[in-house]
Design an enzyme around this catalytic site. Structure first.
Site, PDB file in Angstrom:
ATOM      1  N   GLY A 101      -0.359  -7.162   6.809  1.00  0.00           N
ATOM      2  CA  GLY A 101      -1.484  -6.400   7.343  1.00  0.00           C
ATOM      3  C   GLY A 101      -2.783  -7.125   7.118  1.00  0.00           C
ATOM      4  O   GLY A 101      -2.827  -8.228   6.553  1.00  0.00           O
ATOM      5  N   LYS A 122       1.569  -5.609  -2.984  1.00  0.00           N
ATOM      6  CA  LYS A 122       0.637  -6.075  -1.957  1.00  0.00           C
ATOM      7  C   LYS A 122      -0.117  -7.274  -2.526  1.00  0.00           C
ATOM      8  O   LYS A 122      -0.717  -7.196  -3.599  1.00  0.00           O
ATOM      9  CB  LYS A 122      -0.335  -4.979  -1.546  1.00  0.00           C
ATOM     10  CG  LYS A 122      -1.356  -5.439  -0.515  1.00  0.00           C
ATOM     11  CD  LYS A 122      -2.178  -4.292   0.051  1.00  0.00           C
ATOM     12  CE  LYS A 122      -1.421  -3.580   1.148  1.00  0.00           C
ATOM     13  NZ  LYS A 122      -2.311  -2.684   1.929  1.00  0.00           N
ATOM     14  N   ASP A 171      -8.515   5.251   7.640  1.00  0.00           N
ATOM     15  CA  ASP A 171      -7.512   4.654   8.532  1.00  0.00           C
ATOM     16  C   ASP A 171      -6.280   5.547   8.605  1.00  0.00           C
ATOM     17  O   ASP A 171      -5.141   5.081   8.526  1.00  0.00           O
ATOM     18  CB  ASP A 171      -7.130   3.253   8.045  1.00  0.00           C
ATOM     19  CG  ASP A 171      -6.474   2.411   9.144  1.00  0.00           C
ATOM     20  OD1 ASP A 171      -6.623   2.771  10.331  1.00  0.00           O
ATOM     21  OD2 ASP A 171      -5.812   1.405   8.818  1.00  0.00           O
ATOM     22  N   MET A 221      -5.094  -6.529   5.090  1.00  0.00           N
ATOM     23  CA  MET A 221      -5.506  -6.651   3.702  1.00  0.00           C
ATOM     24  C   MET A 221      -4.548  -7.506   2.875  1.00  0.00           C
ATOM     25  O   MET A 221      -4.707  -7.624   1.665  1.00  0.00           O
ATOM     26  CB  MET A 221      -5.615  -5.256   3.051  1.00  0.00           C
ATOM     27  CG  MET A 221      -6.699  -4.380   3.645  1.00  0.00           C
ATOM     28  SD  MET A 221      -8.348  -5.105   3.496  1.00  0.00           S
ATOM     29  CE  MET A 221      -8.616  -5.640   5.174  1.00  0.00           C
ATOM     30  N   GLU A 237      -0.269  -9.315   2.391  1.00  0.00           N
ATOM     31  CA  GLU A 237       1.163  -9.205   2.658  1.00  0.00           C
ATOM     32  C   GLU A 237       1.775  -8.228   1.670  1.00  0.00           C
ATOM     33  O   GLU A 237       1.355  -8.126   0.532  1.00  0.00           O
ATOM     34  CB  GLU A 237       1.814 -10.589   2.520  1.00  0.00           C
ATOM     35  CG  GLU A 237       1.286 -11.584   3.536  1.00  0.00           C
ATOM     36  CD  GLU A 237       0.962 -12.935   2.912  1.00  0.00           C
ATOM     37  OE1 GLU A 237       1.223 -13.104   1.712  1.00  0.00           O
ATOM     38  OE2 GLU A 237       0.407 -13.781   3.614  1.00  0.00           O
ATOM     39  N   TYR A 277       6.996   2.204  -4.350  1.00  0.00           N
ATOM     40  CA  TYR A 277       7.739   1.868  -3.138  1.00  0.00           C
ATOM     41  C   TYR A 277       8.303   3.156  -2.557  1.00  0.00           C
ATOM     42  O   TYR A 277       9.049   3.879  -3.211  1.00  0.00           O
ATOM     43  CB  TYR A 277       8.863   0.880  -3.434  1.00  0.00           C
ATOM     44  CG  TYR A 277       9.811   0.685  -2.268  1.00  0.00           C
ATOM     45  CD1 TYR A 277       9.339   0.189  -1.055  1.00  0.00           C
ATOM     46  CD2 TYR A 277      11.162   1.019  -2.383  1.00  0.00           C
ATOM     47  CE1 TYR A 277      10.192   0.021   0.028  1.00  0.00           C
ATOM     48  CE2 TYR A 277      12.021   0.846  -1.303  1.00  0.00           C
ATOM     49  CZ  TYR A 277      11.531   0.351  -0.101  1.00  0.00           C
ATOM     50  OH  TYR A 277      12.374   0.197   0.972  1.00  0.00           O
ATOM     51  N   GLY A 317       6.062  -6.347   5.155  1.00  0.00           N
ATOM     52  CA  GLY A 317       5.130  -6.376   6.275  1.00  0.00           C
ATOM     53  C   GLY A 317       3.908  -7.205   5.959  1.00  0.00           C
ATOM     54  O   GLY A 317       3.693  -7.647   4.828  1.00  0.00           O
ATOM     55  N   ALA A 321       1.281   5.292  11.319  1.00  0.00           N
ATOM     56  CA  ALA A 321       1.906   4.180  10.604  1.00  0.00           C
ATOM     57  C   ALA A 321       1.578   4.179   9.123  1.00  0.00           C
ATOM     58  O   ALA A 321       2.236   3.486   8.342  1.00  0.00           O
ATOM     59  CB  ALA A 321       1.472   2.850  11.230  1.00  0.00           C
ATOM     60  N   ASN A 322       0.570   4.939   8.710  1.00  0.00           N
ATOM     61  CA  ASN A 322       0.175   4.995   7.300  1.00  0.00           C
ATOM     62  C   ASN A 322       0.649   6.263   6.605  1.00  0.00           C
ATOM     63  O   ASN A 322       0.179   6.581   5.516  1.00  0.00           O
ATOM     64  CB  ASN A 322      -1.349   4.888   7.174  1.00  0.00           C
ATOM     65  CG  ASN A 322      -1.834   3.457   7.290  1.00  0.00           C
ATOM     66  OD1 ASN A 322      -1.056   2.523   7.123  1.00  0.00           O
ATOM     67  ND2 ASN A 322      -3.113   3.279   7.571  1.00  0.00           N
TER      68      ASN A 322
END
Length: 814
Positions: A23, A43, A140, A25, A27, A97, A21, A144-145
């Site tokens: 975001g 990330k 946040d 902050m 990839e 992960y 994904g 989705a988190n």
């Protein structure tokens, strides 16, 4: 480097498998750790944006915040590193992960049952407790988190916006720079706390609020504050209370409703202050939910056993000192019957779901005596007021319900028209000092009677009768009420039947909205207060009456200085007697807004009024005026729409929505709204009036004059209408007719005529000096009509004048 990394490429000792994904902050990639031979989530902040110091600090902040946490429900950070060349470095975070799907994905699959919900959310609360105990605020929290693994374990992800408290990071001087600056809005709008949405400093209770939004959405399948735009959503978050969850899911237990309500408090101090406190309540909810499921399973099983009917026979005496042997089937049947007898189970006996909305139609006065009309109206109003206090019940306003007064109606059809689940109807007959009430509660779904009641009591029992009817209604609606909520609905404002009758007579006259009736209402409210000096509702009625007499917005016949201070005094007294009386807070807010121009205090009282009685339409109505005066147009629209949710048929509130559009310069919408009203209410002077003003604002003066003349014919004696017609004449070039309107205003010696009205006509004539002179006189009189001059299109011609700007400043509108 490229914006995305190809499969097989290497970053340090990590080999890229695929992109997961992108975001704000950076990839995120699925990668293989070639040293430890494990999959990781990598990330990456590309070098092309690493030069953005703000973004880079947040990237590092995420690694520091998450690495401080060691918890089963938080994704583990393995490493923060740098690869690539010195000229083009690649910054990365290697983290656990997590396989599975997000809360967002789970909700898309269908409803989340209570057992599953409690199992999941306890884990989220546990993760937040760990973060908060380490001084970390996530900032946040959203579906989705939050991940759910194939084994049902929860993992909270993405600390990209996290804030570390000073206490936890005092040793690192750079930490202060990583905080979101005050005034910046960061996070996901739908899940923001009010303080976050307004760009203020956030702390742990902000996460609690966001988590409360997630809880609400999981339990109901809908967001509590969703608007049509980000701006409207923020307005709803900061000002509106969410609908009760039970309205959308009747399986939601009271405990969860209370937990979520506490999470979603607007004021930080009213929320859970720590995730630990929230976690404890959710664990208790999980325990109770599991126990309820087990109990339900046992009872359903036992009621299906053939031995169960045996216990329906009369009980046999049990000989002393003997052991009675019962089969397991008989024991199960006995347990079921005992539980049913105790009222602990609903499903076996019939309807189990609650009804979340009601219209209380005015009682029919069957006395044959018009003097008893106040009683039939008063009892109906009292029921509306009492039921409006219940947090999970939507109650149609008085103005909506009383549209059916004097009509022979079918309750089921009325319910369908209003979109409510139940309708209350009845008749009242007074014979001397005796009272007879026949009442019925109708289920709109099938037209069946939920309840029929008949009361024959002396007038001295009036207070008790109203309480009994309220209890019957709330019980038959199957509302899930706490003890405090039951007390609020049946709160006895006075023990005196005489004081109650005087109050109800006062409201009867007040609702006629004519000056002579309003003055009579003052006398009756004062009589109620003489009988019971501690009667808070009577003081609130007195405040409303003084406001009606002195407010130019209502074309009041008295000078503001003679009435509004009295209104403020009465409202303050009501609050001192009952601080939870929402109506009194609304009256006080109105006086602080329109007369004191105390903007901060007025807004506080408006918010308090709305939170105390969300079904009372006058609070959001005049709060919308407040927001428009402050130039907060989107928020004003949200309040206007909220009024109509409470009272969808109220002509005044529908006109108010048109007024909002007019002052927002959305003239087409305003005209369309007024014309819709006139289709069903062709003789509404108020609608013709504001349609005329809108035409004048658009410089369509012939149409404006036509509408305003029609309004004058329907409501003769209105100073406001004469001034507005005078403006339309003046702006159209008919100065002679405009000056005749000024002369007519001067002849109104039997009532107070605000200098504001003379200012308006002179503004139309283009005489700026005279207009400003009159506006300054209106200021000296504390005219409430001045609060809108900064948005009123009719004063556009004066805006460039230094005196006008100074006046706006003195009122506090800049």
């Amino acid at each position: 480097m490229n914006d995305s990394l190809a499969a097989g490429s290497a970053i340090a000792h990590y080999r890229i498998t695929s992109q997961l994904g992108v975001g704000g902050m950076g990839e995120v990639y699925l990668a293989m750790d070639t040293r430890l031979e494990r999959q990781v989530a990598l990330k990456i902040l590309p070098a092309s944006v690493a030069s953005d110091q703000t973004r880079f600090r947040r990237f590092v902040q995420e690694a520091k915040a998450a690495s401080a946490l060691n918890h089963a429900n938080v994704a583990t950070v393995y490493e923060i590193g740098q690869a690539g060349s010195a000229a083009e470095p690649i910054h990365f975070i290697a983290m656990e992960y997590v396989e599975g799907h997000t809360f967002k994905d789970r909700m898309a699959e269908g409803p989340v049952g209570m057992e599953e919900l409690t199992e999941l959310v306890v884990q989220v609360a546990d993760a937040l407790d760990e973060a908060h105990s380490k001084g970390v605020t996530h900032r946040d929290i959203k579906p989705a988190n939050i991940m759910i693994t194939p084994r049902g374990h929860v993992k909270v992800l993405d600390f990209g916006l996290a804030k570390v408290s000073k206490a936890e990071d005092a040793a690192n001087s750079a930490s202060a720079e990583t905080k979101t600056e005050s005034g910046m809005i960061m996070g996901t709008v739908d899940y923001m706390s009010p303080e976050q949405a307004m760009g203020r400093e956030v702390s742990h209770p902000s996460d609690v609020f966001s988590f409360g939004v997630v809880l609400y959405e999981m339990a109901t399948g809908r967001l509590p504050f969703k608007g049509n735009s980000a701006t409207e959503t923020i307005d709803r978050i900061t000002h509106l209370q969410p609908p009760p969850m039970a309205r959308f899911n009747d399986a939601v237990p009271d405990t969860l409703e209370r937990v979520v309500r506490k999470c979603l408090e607007k004021e930080v101090g009213r929320r859970y202050q720590t995730a630990r406190d929230l976690l404890i309540d959710l664990k208790n909810l999980k325990r109770d939910t599991q126990a309820s499921i087990i109990q339900s399973s046992i009872i359903q099983s036992s009621m299906m056993t053939p031995a169960a009917p045996a216990v329906t026979a009369p009980p046999l005496p049990v000989p002393p000192a003997k052991t009675v042997s019962l089969s397991m089937g008989t024991l199960g049947g006995l347990a079921a019957v005992l539980l049913l007898a105790a009222g602990g189970f609903y499903w076996y006996s019939g309807r189990t779901t609650s009804i979340g909305s009601i219209a209380v139609l005015p009682l029919v006065n069957a006395s044959g005596n018009p003097d008893a009309e106040y009683l039939s109206d008063g009892i109906s109003e009292s029921l509306i007021s009492s039921l409006s206090k219940l947090p999970r019940l939507r109650v149609m306003s008085r103005s909506t319900a009383f549209r059916y007064k004097g009509k022979d109606v079918d309750p089921q059809k009325v319910g369908d028209e209003l979109g409510v689940g139940a309708v209350f109807t009845g008749k009242l007959a007074q014979r001397g000092e005796n009272l007879r009430i026949q009442a019925e509660l109708v289920n709109v779904k099938d037209g069946s009677a939920l309840w029929n009641g008949q009361y024959e009591r002396p007038m001295s029992d009036l207070v008790t009768v109203q309480e009994e009817i309220t209890n019957e209604i709330s019980g038959k609606l199957r509302l899930k009420l706490t003890g405090d909520e039951k007390k609020a609905a049946t709160k006895r404002h006075t023990a005196s039947s005489e004081a109650l009758q005087a109050y109800q007579k006062g409201r009867f006259h007040w609702n006629k909205r004519a000056p002579q009736d309003t003055r009579r209402a003052v006398e009756l409210f004062e009589e109620a207060i003489r009988i019971d000096p501690n009667y808070a509702l009577a003081y609130s009625g007195l405040a409303d009456s003084y406001i009606a007499l002195g407010l130019g917005l209502l074309d009041g016949p008295s000078a503001p200085r003679d009435t509004i201070p009295r209104a403020k005094e009465a409202a303050s007294k009501a609050i001192s007697l009952d601080e939870n009386l929402g109506e009194a807070h609304a009256s006080l807010a109105l006086a602080e807004f329109f007369y004191d121009w105390n903007w901060v205090k007025a807004e506080d009282d408006y918010k308090r009024a709305i939170s105390l009685n969300p079904n009372y339409p006058e609070a959001p109505h005049t709060y919308s005026h407040f927001l428009m005066a402050r130039g907060r147009i989107v928020e004003s629209l949200a309040m206007s729409q909220r009024c109509l949710e409470i009272a969808p048929s109220d002509v005044i509130l529908r006109v108010h929505l048109g007024w909002h559009y007019q002052n927002a310069r959305q003239y087409d919408k305003a005209v369309a709204e007024y014309k819709r009203i006139l289709e069903s209410e062709p003789n509404s002077a108020l609608t013709h009036r504001y349609l005329g003003i809108t035409y004048a604002s658009r410089k369509m003066y012939a149409e404006a004059i036509s509408e305003l003349k029609r309004a004058v014919s329907l409501a003769p004696g209105s100073a406001a209408l004469l001034s507005e017609l005078g403006y339309a004449y003046a702006a159209s070039g008919s100065s002679a007719e405009a000056r005749l309107m000024i002369e007519d205003l001067k002849k109104m010696t039997q009532r107070y005529v605000s200098p504001f009205y003379f200012a308006l006509v002179n503004a139309g004539l283009g005489d700026r000096t005279a207009a400003l002179d009159w506006l300054e006189k209106a200021y000296a009189d504390r005219s409430d009509l001045l609060v809108n001059i900064n948005v009123d299109p009719l004063f556009d011609g004066l805006r460039a004048e230094p005196r006008f700007k100074e006046l706006v400043k003195k009122i506090g509108l800049t």
